[in-house]
Design an enzyme around this catalytic site. Sequence first.
Site, PDB file in Angstrom:
ATOM      1  N   GLU A 179       0.829  -1.103   0.154  1.00 30.89           N
ATOM      2  CA  GLU A 179      -0.065  -0.274   0.253  1.00 30.89           C
ATOM      3  C   GLU A 179       0.821   1.296  -0.116  1.00 30.89           C
ATOM      4  O   GLU A 179       1.973   1.199   1.255  1.00 30.89           O
ATOM      5  CB  GLU A 179      -0.917   0.239   1.531  1.00 30.89           C
ATOM      6  CG  GLU A 179      -1.945   1.114   1.412  1.00 30.89           C
ATOM      7  CD  GLU A 179      -3.055   1.219   1.983  1.00 30.89           C
ATOM      8  OE1 GLU A 179      -3.661   1.811   2.273  1.00 30.89           O
ATOM      9  OE2 GLU A 179      -2.622   1.442   3.191  1.00 30.89           O
ATOM     10  N   GLY A 315       3.212   1.906  10.955  1.00 28.54           N
ATOM     11  CA  GLY A 315       3.580   1.179  11.849  1.00 28.54           C
ATOM     12  C   GLY A 315       2.957  -0.110  11.523  1.00 28.54           C
ATOM     13  O   GLY A 315       3.252  -1.362  12.492  1.00 28.54           O
ATOM     14  N   ALA A 316       2.364  -0.603  11.415  1.00 28.39           N
ATOM     15  CA  ALA A 316       1.573  -2.005  10.724  1.00 28.39           C
ATOM     16  C   ALA A 316       0.373  -1.940   9.214  1.00 28.39           C
ATOM     17  O   ALA A 316       0.147  -0.870   8.904  1.00 28.39           O
ATOM     18  CB  ALA A 316       0.862  -2.245  11.499  1.00 28.39           C
ATOM     19  N   MET A 317       0.831  -2.674   8.874  1.00 27.93           N
ATOM     20  CA  MET A 317       0.070  -2.887   7.108  1.00 27.93           C
ATOM     21  C   MET A 317      -1.248  -4.623   7.295  1.00 27.93           C
ATOM     22  O   MET A 317      -1.311  -5.589   7.729  1.00 27.93           O
ATOM     23  CB  MET A 317       1.011  -2.639   6.832  1.00 27.93           C
ATOM     24  CG  MET A 317      -0.003  -2.816   4.960  1.00 27.93           C
ATOM     25  SD  MET A 317      -0.924  -1.788   4.413  1.00 27.93           S
ATOM     26  CE  MET A 317      -2.074  -2.588   3.470  1.00 27.93           C
ATOM     27  N   GLU A 318      -2.300  -3.345   7.177  1.00 28.60           N
ATOM     28  CA  GLU A 318      -3.349  -4.841   7.167  1.00 28.60           C
ATOM     29  C   GLU A 318      -3.403  -5.763   6.265  1.00 28.60           C
ATOM     30  O   GLU A 318      -5.331  -6.445   5.643  1.00 28.60           O
ATOM     31  CB  GLU A 318      -4.566  -4.032   6.933  1.00 28.60           C
ATOM     32  CG  GLU A 318      -5.455  -2.911   5.847  1.00 28.60           C
ATOM     33  CD  GLU A 318      -4.926  -2.109   5.648  1.00 28.60           C
ATOM     34  OE1 GLU A 318      -5.101  -0.957   4.671  1.00 28.60           O
ATOM     35  OE2 GLU A 318      -4.000  -1.406   6.277  1.00 28.60           O
ATOM     36  N   ASN A 319      -2.937  -6.033   5.433  1.00 30.04           N
ATOM     37  CA  ASN A 319      -2.415  -7.174   4.382  1.00 30.04           C
ATOM     38  C   ASN A 319      -3.981  -8.316   4.391  1.00 30.04           C
ATOM     39  O   ASN A 319      -3.960  -8.583   6.270  1.00 30.04           O
ATOM     40  CB  ASN A 319      -1.433  -7.633   4.152  1.00 30.04           C
ATOM     41  CG  ASN A 319      -0.288  -6.747   3.922  1.00 30.04           C
ATOM     42  OD1 ASN A 319       0.055  -6.458   2.994  1.00 30.04           O
ATOM     43  ND2 ASN A 319       0.284  -7.256   5.343  1.00 30.04           N
ATOM     44  N   HIS A 351      -7.197  -1.600  15.453  1.00 32.17           N
ATOM     45  CA  HIS A 351      -6.636  -0.601  13.726  1.00 32.17           C
ATOM     46  C   HIS A 351      -6.678  -1.815  12.560  1.00 32.17           C
ATOM     47  O   HIS A 351      -7.533  -1.567  11.626  1.00 32.17           O
ATOM     48  CB  HIS A 351      -5.357   0.056  14.056  1.00 32.17           C
ATOM     49  CG  HIS A 351      -5.731   0.763  12.652  1.00 32.17           C
ATOM     50  ND1 HIS A 351      -5.958   2.419  12.606  1.00 32.17           N
ATOM     51  CD2 HIS A 351      -5.039   0.946  11.548  1.00 32.17           C
ATOM     52  CE1 HIS A 351      -5.891   3.182  11.449  1.00 32.17           C
ATOM     53  NE2 HIS A 351      -5.272   2.012  10.755  1.00 32.17           N
ATOM     54  N   GLU A 352      -5.878  -2.883  12.370  1.00 30.51           N
ATOM     55  CA  GLU A 352      -5.337  -3.623  11.309  1.00 30.51           C
ATOM     56  C   GLU A 352      -6.323  -4.658  11.312  1.00 30.51           C
ATOM     57  O   GLU A 352      -6.820  -4.865  10.348  1.00 30.51           O
ATOM     58  CB  GLU A 352      -3.871  -3.988  11.295  1.00 30.51           C
ATOM     59  CG  GLU A 352      -2.238  -2.984  11.676  1.00 30.51           C
ATOM     60  CD  GLU A 352      -3.178  -1.810  10.853  1.00 30.51           C
ATOM     61  OE1 GLU A 352      -3.488  -2.161   9.714  1.00 30.51           O
ATOM     62  OE2 GLU A 352      -2.294  -0.458  10.610  1.00 30.51           O
ATOM     63  N   HIS A 355      -8.899  -3.232   9.906  1.00 30.85           N
ATOM     64  CA  HIS A 355      -9.528  -3.409   8.229  1.00 30.85           C
ATOM     65  C   HIS A 355      -9.990  -3.874   7.993  1.00 30.85           C
ATOM     66  O   HIS A 355      -9.561  -5.041   6.599  1.00 30.85           O
ATOM     67  CB  HIS A 355      -8.593  -3.506   8.039  1.00 30.85           C
ATOM     68  CG  HIS A 355      -7.310  -1.371   8.198  1.00 30.85           C
ATOM     69  ND1 HIS A 355      -8.526  -0.483   7.562  1.00 30.85           N
ATOM     70  CD2 HIS A 355      -6.509  -0.570   8.429  1.00 30.85           C
ATOM     71  CE1 HIS A 355      -7.677   0.488   7.353  1.00 30.85           C
ATOM     72  NE2 HIS A 355      -6.633   0.427   8.292  1.00 30.85           N
TER      73      HIS A 355
END
EC number: 3.4.11.-
Length: 916
Positions: A179, A315-319, A351-352, A355
């Site tokens: 992303e 911080g993080a990614m919601e794959n 949060h993730e 998503h």
Amino acid sequence: RMLFFMSCRVSLSVIRLALPRNPTLVAKPVSPTLQSNVSTLFSMPERRPFVRLPTDVYPVNYGLRLKPDLIDLTFEGKLEAAVEVTQGTNQIVMNCADIDIITASFVPEGGEEINATGFNYQNEDEKVTLCFPSILQKGSGSLKIDFVGELNDKMKGFYRSKYTTPSGENRYAAVTQFEATDARRAFPCWDEPAIKATFDITLIIPKDRIALSNMNVVDRKPYPEDHSLVEVKFATTPIMSTYLVAFVIGEYDFVESQSSDGVTVRVYTPVGKAEQGKFALEVATKTLPFYKDYFSVPYPLPKIDLIAIADFAAGAMENWGLVTYRETALLIDPKNSCASSRQWVALVVGHELAHQWFGNLVTMEWWTHLWLNEGFASWIEYLCVDHCFPEYDIWTQFVSADYTRALDLDALDNSHPIEVDVGHPSEVDEIFDAISYSKGASVIRMLHNYIGDEDFRKGMNAYLLKFQHKNASTEDLWECLEQASGKPIAAVMNSWTKQMGFPIIVVDQEQHGSDRVLKISQKKFCASGPRNDENCPNWMVPISICTSEDPSCTKMKVLLDQPETTVNITNIAPDHWLKINPGTVGFYRIQYSTTMLESLLPGIRDLTLLPVDRLGLQNDLFSLARAGMISTVEVLKVMEAFVNEPNYTVWSDLSCNLGVLSSLLSHTDFHEDIQEFIRDLFTPIGMKLGWDSKTGEGHLDALLRGLVLGKLGKAGHKATLEEARRRFKEHVEGKQTLPADLRSPVYLTVLKHGDSTTLDTMLKLHKQADMQEEKNRIERVLGAIPAPDLIQRVLNFALSEEVRPQDTVSVIGGVAGSSKQGRKAAWKFVKDNWEELHNRYQGGFLISRLIKLTADGFAIDKMAAEVKSFFESHHAPAAERTVQQCCENILLNAAWLKRDAEDIHQYLLQRKAPPV
């Protein structure tokens, strides 16, 4: 994606702007030249031309085989995509960046293979056109591409992440971050969120490594061509967008559990640190059923993995099904992690995982609607943490962490609407900011409050069911919420998402017998003070009112849909106060008449106002002072009323604002006087809390103690400094380890008043630290060291191998935020090392963060011109708006200083004067 925001707004250098004029609290007027300076200093650059991909060929399924080489740091790939040709064409246009295509061909269903005769790369637009010698006819077919690429070191696309094995050897993992627009760096694809397809992924990897992807492994077998490798095949994904695809190849341990609704959850950690994944595992297993219940839609995949990646920009990614995190956003060591880290991990996990439904199952149609994804997840993460950890009082913290931060940024002339038209990839990167996240979350919180929880959930469920596995826009959500609630959602919300800024609500009152008549009006709030624009925008403002009879209960609600209105409140005694916006939910500032404000102020001292409202009142006044609408001295007087304050978040917000003021006054010769003010204000609560935690204390007490001791230590409170030095010495000598919650304040205090020996000791602690959290804790405070030669050492350290690439920014930011000398040195360092820094972050949001942290705190007009001029000759396309915001902030700081410095100085002197 969760951006990496540090816990206090001040550490982000979000210098507070903005607030209202009160009839008797008169300030010197804002100079009209400031307003014209701000508007003439910048003109938005021309937008780069951009065209979305043609629709004549689209993918149905990607069959993708990738073979990374973890020694040479390259990869080979084979794509076999099932595609539909919707109209005859002799070319296929796809996204492709930093990839070399070796061969490409197209096989129509039941027909002969047609080899591509040319690959025309449009590097600027990150596209490739495959040219064919004959027309590809309408119908199904298969597109085959062989390609090679590099495992880059830019923390985007398919990249390498450096880690150290338990035996001390440096190795690389191959990981992804797609992303917004970087899947095209891993394989040629239609890299737009609305072009969804299914994915069949196979990874060929060394047999002693782990391979993970969005789905579960269905087959793992030896690779026929090389017996040291294995071929790992994953199940077919649901239909999904390219930016959510992920794969990781490396060495990891894991802990595993099952959620109550039967989903397998694993948290992957560095080898030997599985224990540190347990807290996140507990949060994730509680969170999945919470969301399933809230949305009334089950989690759609068989498993979810959460994995800590060493080198990670966000911080993080919601794959989908494989969520990637910074180590500090996932790992918790029961002995060495502080309360704020546990809270951060809980919020980021919340949060993730949100998503997985909102973003992954239903995806925005285009990046213009990014705010829907991020604003929603940034709101519901708090709902989720409140469910898992009610003792965190997390909604009060939301006001300080997100709501006020968004108000500050959105008061600038160089803000932008929540919904912003974007095209070119560099423009997409730029909208991952506090407007999309924090203002987005704040207006959703206001909307939820306006609709009520039951109808909100009903509308959310309808939205998710209607658009699952598809794409949606902001209007689609409004329509579902409108049908569920019967309220004019689109009309109300368009005023908040399509125009930038927010109103200041001006309130006055009159008592008529037993009734109170309120006169309420709205106008746009500007950080540089009131404007007399003819065409002033209006908002549809949900306004709630409470009274001193029951401050926690809303007595009346009105929707202000015009410039002004009158409201009559019956049966209210003359000595009772009225408060607008109880709970600080509405996204606006308030300017009370003098009598109304004076009746509210005792509620700060005697705590009859709710914590969130005590915070909101102080924050509004501070913002009004910065906008020149009241005098800063009036705010200092109000701040003194917080001497009995028990609430952590209220203190945290006060501390941030005093940090802003302290930074501003570092440009004067009476900086020490504001330090004395800070010491006086924080000493009583410091004495009350003491250094050691007491039985029965909880999470918020730990946060408050760290905040207060750090504030006192930094301001040079003698007893605090002595005790910090004593405890630091014992910690270093191994006699008495500092509890995790005291480390930041102690490190900060000894460094702020330290010398080269202190710095050497701190760098040694950094080298010895096994946990990334401890390394970051040290990195963030190193800049406090006062001597110029040592400041330079810290800046050089920021770019050394000792600091992970994503953490360099917080080391430099720590220097810039700590003192006047630090600010100058950090800005010079960024200019001198611009090429290396820009190359390292290549237009990601970290470059914006770096610019904001180093340029925002100046308070001299000519610095705005210098910053502007530097970035005219050193282009940073993804940070153009940030540069403009920094220049505007510098001019606002300079105007504030000119206007109020002398009055502040007199007030601080008069406080010390013995009574006559």
